[in-house]
Enzyme design. Structure first.
Site, PDB file in Angstrom:
ATOM      1  CG  ASP A 104      33.015  67.853  27.921  1.00  0.00           C
ATOM      2  OD1 ASP A 104      33.278  66.651  28.060  1.00  0.00           O
ATOM      3  OD2 ASP A 104      33.485  68.537  27.001  1.00  0.00           O
ATOM      4  CE  LYS A 105      27.815  61.523  32.806  1.00  0.00           C
ATOM      5  NZ  LYS A 105      26.344  61.264  32.867  1.00  0.00           N
TER       6      LYS A 105
END
Length: 240
Positions: A104-105
């Site tokens: 994830d980011k």
């Protein structure tokens, strides 16, 4: 011989079969100008396009396998129009590749990129029990109860996470090795126990360890690829 459209896009190195199904569902794939259904088949003479771009098989294409140290803020997607901070534009590799799985980011660390669609599903499928190792820091001090709860299973997303290895490394720091990949799994597990993740870094996938600096990538070594293929030999694919 006819081939399923998701398998075709995987074999030509455009994306994984899972990603292909998403693109088909969103109506971004056409066969001879028509939007196909999931499971539609392609003949050699058919014209396949994704987002208006003609997709062709490249004869004798060499398989590419990269180990990339993803920085925080970069998104693991090939959709360059939707997300400007995407992994493809960041590394600017000269040939078409796509990430295996996601990170994830807000997380950093090891992610694989390839043009070999056949390897993707074997690595991602949870039943194959392939290890992924992470170093995690949380917002407050952890204890033996936290370690025990994390390792024995936490209720998230209407399920109980699989037993896993967890080891405390510091007052607010631990190592965790997962063999499944639920959406934002570690963050959700910590939140379920009343903790917030401050940093999350993936340092190993199966036999390949993170050994490049942030934002850099390297090719798999010959030895790593041989061992990876050995580990995957008995793995089941997501699709037949």
């Amino acid at each position: 011989m006819a081939t399923r459209i998701n398998k075709y896009l995987s074999e030509v190195g455009y994306c994984s079969r899972r990603e292909a199904d998403r693109l088909i569902h969103e109506g971004k794939v056409t066969i001879n100008g028509k939007i196909p259904k999931i499971g539609s088949k392609v003949e050699e003479s058919d014209q396949v396009e994704v987002k208006g771009q003609r997709i062709k098989k490249i004869t004798g294409q060499k398989n590419i396998y990269l180990a990339f140290n993803k920085p925080v803020g970069i998104v693991c997607t090939t959709d360059r129009k939707v997300e400007p901070n995407n992994v493809i534009d960041f590394i600017k590799y000269p040939k078409r590749i796509f990430p295996i799985g996601r990170l994830d980011k807000l997380s950093e660390g090891l992610i694989f990129l390839t043009n070999d669609g056949d390897i993707v599903n074997k690595i991602l499928r949870a039943r194959n029990n392939h290890e992924k190792e992470y170093i995690v820091k949380v917002n407050r001090q952890i204890n033996s109860d936290f370690i025990q709860s994390m390792s024995s299973g936490v209720e998230i997303l209407d399920t109980i996470t699989k037993n896993c290895f967890v080891k405390q490394l510091g007052p607010k720091k631990f190592k965790i090795i997962l063999t499944q990949g639920l959406n934002r799994q570690i963050r959700r597990m910590c939140e379920s126990l009343g903790y917030r993740v401050r940093s999350l870094k993936r340092v190993r996938i199966m036999n390949i360890e993170l050994d490049v600096s942030t934002g850099k990538y390297r090719e798999f070594t010959k030895e790593e690829l041989l061992e990876l293929n050995r580990l995957l030999k008995k793995s089941s694919k997501t699709y037949d």
